[in-house]
Design an enzyme around this catalytic site. Structure first.
Site, PDB file in Angstrom:
ATOM      1  N   ASP A  36       0.858  -1.193   0.000  1.00  0.00           N
ATOM      2  CA  ASP A  36       0.000   0.000   0.000  1.00  0.00           C
ATOM      3  C   ASP A  36       0.885   1.230   0.000  1.00  0.00           C
ATOM      4  O   ASP A  36       2.123   1.111   0.046  1.00  0.00           O
ATOM      5  CB  ASP A  36      -0.951  -0.001   1.217  1.00  0.00           C
ATOM      6  CG  ASP A  36      -2.272   0.699   0.937  1.00  0.00           C
ATOM      7  OD1 ASP A  36      -2.248   1.928   0.733  1.00  0.00           O
ATOM      8  OD2 ASP A  36      -3.327   0.042   0.915  1.00  0.00           O
ATOM      9  N   ILE A  73       1.747   0.994  -6.985  1.00  0.00           N
ATOM     10  CA  ILE A  73       1.655  -0.049  -8.021  1.00  0.00           C
ATOM     11  C   ILE A  73       1.682   0.506  -9.441  1.00  0.00           C
ATOM     12  O   ILE A  73       1.886  -0.244 -10.387  1.00  0.00           O
ATOM     13  CB  ILE A  73       0.409  -0.956  -7.836  1.00  0.00           C
ATOM     14  CG1 ILE A  73      -0.880  -0.131  -7.905  1.00  0.00           C
ATOM     15  CG2 ILE A  73       0.508  -1.778  -6.561  1.00  0.00           C
ATOM     16  CD1 ILE A  73      -2.084  -0.930  -8.337  1.00  0.00           C
ATOM     17  N   ASN A 106      -5.793  -5.718  -5.588  1.00  0.00           N
ATOM     18  CA  ASN A 106      -6.990  -5.095  -5.037  1.00  0.00           C
ATOM     19  C   ASN A 106      -6.929  -3.571  -5.049  1.00  0.00           C
ATOM     20  O   ASN A 106      -7.973  -2.919  -5.071  1.00  0.00           O
ATOM     21  CB  ASN A 106      -7.176  -5.609  -3.598  1.00  0.00           C
ATOM     22  CG  ASN A 106      -8.105  -4.734  -2.794  1.00  0.00           C
ATOM     23  OD1 ASN A 106      -9.314  -4.804  -2.935  1.00  0.00           O
ATOM     24  ND2 ASN A 106      -7.532  -3.863  -1.962  1.00  0.00           N
ATOM     25  N   TYR A 135     -13.405   4.929 -14.435  1.00  0.00           N
ATOM     26  CA  TYR A 135     -13.368   3.756 -13.562  1.00  0.00           C
ATOM     27  C   TYR A 135     -13.906   2.502 -14.278  1.00  0.00           C
ATOM     28  O   TYR A 135     -13.284   1.428 -14.249  1.00  0.00           O
ATOM     29  CB  TYR A 135     -14.186   4.061 -12.312  1.00  0.00           C
ATOM     30  CG  TYR A 135     -14.216   2.980 -11.260  1.00  0.00           C
ATOM     31  CD1 TYR A 135     -13.123   2.792 -10.410  1.00  0.00           C
ATOM     32  CD2 TYR A 135     -15.331   2.162 -11.092  1.00  0.00           C
ATOM     33  CE1 TYR A 135     -13.147   1.816  -9.421  1.00  0.00           C
ATOM     34  CE2 TYR A 135     -15.369   1.191 -10.111  1.00  0.00           C
ATOM     35  CZ  TYR A 135     -14.277   1.017  -9.272  1.00  0.00           C
ATOM     36  OH  TYR A 135     -14.318   0.046  -8.292  1.00  0.00           O
ATOM     37  N   LYS A 144     -11.839  -0.920 -15.134  1.00  0.00           N
ATOM     38  CA  LYS A 144     -12.221  -2.244 -14.633  1.00  0.00           C
ATOM     39  C   LYS A 144     -12.572  -3.196 -15.788  1.00  0.00           C
ATOM     40  O   LYS A 144     -12.353  -4.408 -15.689  1.00  0.00           O
ATOM     41  CB  LYS A 144     -13.379  -2.122 -13.640  1.00  0.00           C
ATOM     42  CG  LYS A 144     -13.008  -1.347 -12.362  1.00  0.00           C
ATOM     43  CD  LYS A 144     -11.885  -2.027 -11.584  1.00  0.00           C
ATOM     44  CE  LYS A 144     -11.683  -1.414 -10.200  1.00  0.00           C
ATOM     45  NZ  LYS A 144     -10.660  -2.093  -9.407  1.00  0.00           N
TER      46      LYS A 144
HETATM   47  P1  NAI Z   1     -10.290   1.799  -0.275  1.00  0.00           P
HETATM   48  O1  NAI Z   1     -10.128   3.173  -0.834  1.00  0.00           O
HETATM   49  O2  NAI Z   1     -10.988   1.626   1.024  1.00  0.00           O
HETATM   50  O3  NAI Z   1      -8.852   1.077  -0.215  1.00  0.00           O
HETATM   51  C1  NAI Z   1      -7.992   1.060  -1.339  1.00  0.00           C
HETATM   52  C2  NAI Z   1      -6.534   0.935  -0.859  1.00  0.00           C
HETATM   53  O4  NAI Z   1      -5.686   0.971  -2.025  1.00  0.00           O
HETATM   54  C3  NAI Z   1      -6.104   2.102   0.037  1.00  0.00           C
HETATM   55  O5  NAI Z   1      -5.495   1.630   1.225  1.00  0.00           O
HETATM   56  C4  NAI Z   1      -5.130   2.899  -0.836  1.00  0.00           C
HETATM   57  O6  NAI Z   1      -4.099   3.529  -0.077  1.00  0.00           O
HETATM   58  C5  NAI Z   1      -4.565   1.801  -1.742  1.00  0.00           C
HETATM   59  N1  NAI Z   1      -4.013   2.346  -2.976  1.00  0.00           N
HETATM   60  C6  NAI Z   1      -4.571   3.287  -3.787  1.00  0.00           C
HETATM   61  N2  NAI Z   1      -3.748   3.582  -4.807  1.00  0.00           N
HETATM   62  C7  NAI Z   1      -2.634   2.814  -4.655  1.00  0.00           C
HETATM   63  C8  NAI Z   1      -1.431   2.674  -5.394  1.00  0.00           C
HETATM   64  N3  NAI Z   1      -1.179   3.399  -6.492  1.00  0.00           N
HETATM   65  N4  NAI Z   1      -0.506   1.784  -4.957  1.00  0.00           N
HETATM   66  C9  NAI Z   1      -0.725   1.056  -3.832  1.00  0.00           C
HETATM   67  N5  NAI Z   1      -1.843   1.142  -3.093  1.00  0.00           N
HETATM   68  C10 NAI Z   1      -2.794   2.029  -3.500  1.00  0.00           C
HETATM   69  O7  NAI Z   1     -11.035   0.946  -1.424  1.00  0.00           O
HETATM   70  P2  NAI Z   1     -11.955  -0.373  -1.299  1.00  0.00           P
HETATM   71  O8  NAI Z   1     -13.362   0.052  -1.271  1.00  0.00           O
HETATM   72  O9  NAI Z   1     -11.428  -1.272  -0.250  1.00  0.00           O
HETATM   73  O10 NAI Z   1     -11.717  -1.012  -2.757  1.00  0.00           O
HETATM   74  C11 NAI Z   1     -10.751  -2.006  -3.010  1.00  0.00           C
HETATM   75  C12 NAI Z   1     -10.892  -2.472  -4.452  1.00  0.00           C
HETATM   76  O11 NAI Z   1     -12.216  -2.961  -4.677  1.00  0.00           O
HETATM   77  C13 NAI Z   1     -10.664  -1.365  -5.492  1.00  0.00           C
HETATM   78  O12 NAI Z   1      -9.993  -1.904  -6.607  1.00  0.00           O
HETATM   79  C14 NAI Z   1     -12.072  -0.959  -5.859  1.00  0.00           C
HETATM   80  O13 NAI Z   1     -12.130  -0.403  -7.163  1.00  0.00           O
HETATM   81  C15 NAI Z   1     -12.784  -2.296  -5.784  1.00  0.00           C
HETATM   82  N6  NAI Z   1     -14.223  -2.180  -5.595  1.00  0.00           N
HETATM   83  C16 NAI Z   1     -14.747  -1.625  -4.454  1.00  0.00           C
HETATM   84  C17 NAI Z   1     -16.118  -1.538  -4.302  1.00  0.00           C
HETATM   85  C18 NAI Z   1     -16.764  -0.968  -3.068  1.00  0.00           C
HETATM   86  O14 NAI Z   1     -17.986  -0.868  -3.050  1.00  0.00           O
HETATM   87  N7  NAI Z   1     -16.009  -0.588  -2.037  1.00  0.00           N
HETATM   88  C19 NAI Z   1     -17.037  -2.013  -5.351  1.00  0.00           C
HETATM   89  C20 NAI Z   1     -16.368  -2.586  -6.490  1.00  0.00           C
HETATM   90  C21 NAI Z   1     -15.011  -2.673  -6.585  1.00  0.00           C
END
Ligand code: NAI
Length: 244
Positions: free
Chosen positions: A34, A58, A84, A148, A152
């Site tokens: 992260d 990443i 993720n 987005y 995806k």
């Molecule tokens: P979140 O925002 O709570 O957590 C995402 C994490 O990724 C954060 O800790 C952030 O620091 C890290 N991150 C962001 N850019 C980064 C980079 N360049 N390098 C390394 N780390 C990085 O997001 P959440 O909700 O947990 O989502 C996780 C995944 O699930 C994402 O890919 C999101 O698109 C996908 N998703 C989430 C949904 C939801 O309803 N929460 C629905 C559909 C997909």
């Protein structure tokens, strides 16, 4: 020495945190990747000696190459990669700055691609491995998410190609398409928007990060064979066509 090794990106919070917790419970040495050092380091301490936090953007190729070098030097193998990490920058297309398109594509698609590229050569040499890419139900299309949804959709395409390229090398590659999941990302939405989205769900509920972690554990389980190139919806049925 024979312990399984997993890398989970975006592991500091939300869905990634639940996945990291589950991989530890499944007895993997788990690399938490992260850029949120505060939450990432805290979680690694909480999860104990098999959890290691590494700061890596990443979408930066040099950082990703360094990450894989460090994991291989230390742990010798990679059994599971869970891509993720992801971001959103929503707006209707006529108001969306091109930088917001680039930013989302860079993390969600290019970042996932870079992680897959580095893992692929290692897993091909091992002749084993699992890759799970976290896509989104939104790849089917969501107003306000042209960047987005495109990113995806790219992840779904990437998953299918890698399944074709790596199948004969003992590597299975699948995607999970989460729907509305209760995480810091969705908690940023105004409450009335959250309620509207919940009411559009067949289940009339949000999913939990653990719902995604369970599916990751299933796809990485040794007993799970012969599933590759698939996108598995974990979305309370939203993808069957319950529109808003
Ligand atoms: P979140 O925002 O709570 O957590 C995402 C994490 O990724 C954060 O800790 C952030 O620091 C890290 N991150 C962001 N850019 C980064 C980079 N360049 N390098 C390394 N780390 C990085 O997001 P959440 O909700 O947990 O989502 C996780 C995944 O699930 C994402 O890919 C999101 O698109 C996908 N998703 C989430 C949904 C939801 O309803 N929460 C629905 C559909 C997909």
């Amino acid at each position: 020495m024979n312990k399984k090794v997993a890398i989970v990106t975006g592991a500091a919070k939300g869905i990634g945190k639940a996945i990291a917790e589950r991989m530890i419970a499944e007895n993997y040495i788990t690399i938490l990747v992260d850029m949120d050092d505060e939450n990432g380091k805290k979680l690694a301490i909480e999860l104990g000696k098999n959890a290691h936090y590494i700061n890596c953007n990443i979408s930066n190729e040099e950082s990703v190459v360094n990450l894989f070098n460090s994991v291989i030097t230390q742990h010798k193998r990679i059994d599971a990669l869970v891509n993720n990490a992801g971001i959103i920058k929503d707006n209707v297309i006529w108001k969306m700055p091109a930088e917001d398109f680039d930013a989302v594509i860079n993390v969600n698609l290019k970042g996932t691609w870079l992680m897959c590229k580095n893992a692929a050569s290692i897993m091909k040499t091992q002749q084993s491995g699992r890759i799970v890419n976290i896509a989104s139900r939104a790849w089917l299309g969501n107003p306000g998410q042209s960047n987005y949804s495109a990113s995806k959709a790219g992840v779904v395409g990437l998953t299918r190609v890698l399944a074709l390229e790596l199948g004969k090398h003992g590597v299975l590659v699948n995607a999970i398409a989460p729907g509305l999941i209760d995480t810091p990302l969705t908690q940023k939405l105004p409450l009335d928007v959250q309620e509207k989205l919940i009411q559009a769900q067949p289940t009339k509920s949000m999913g939990k990060p653990e719902d995604i972690a369970n599916t990751v554990a299933f796809l990485c389980d040794e007993k799970t064979q012969f599933i590759t190139g698939q996108t598995i919806y974990v979305d309370g049925g939203k993808s069957i066509g319950a529109g808003i």
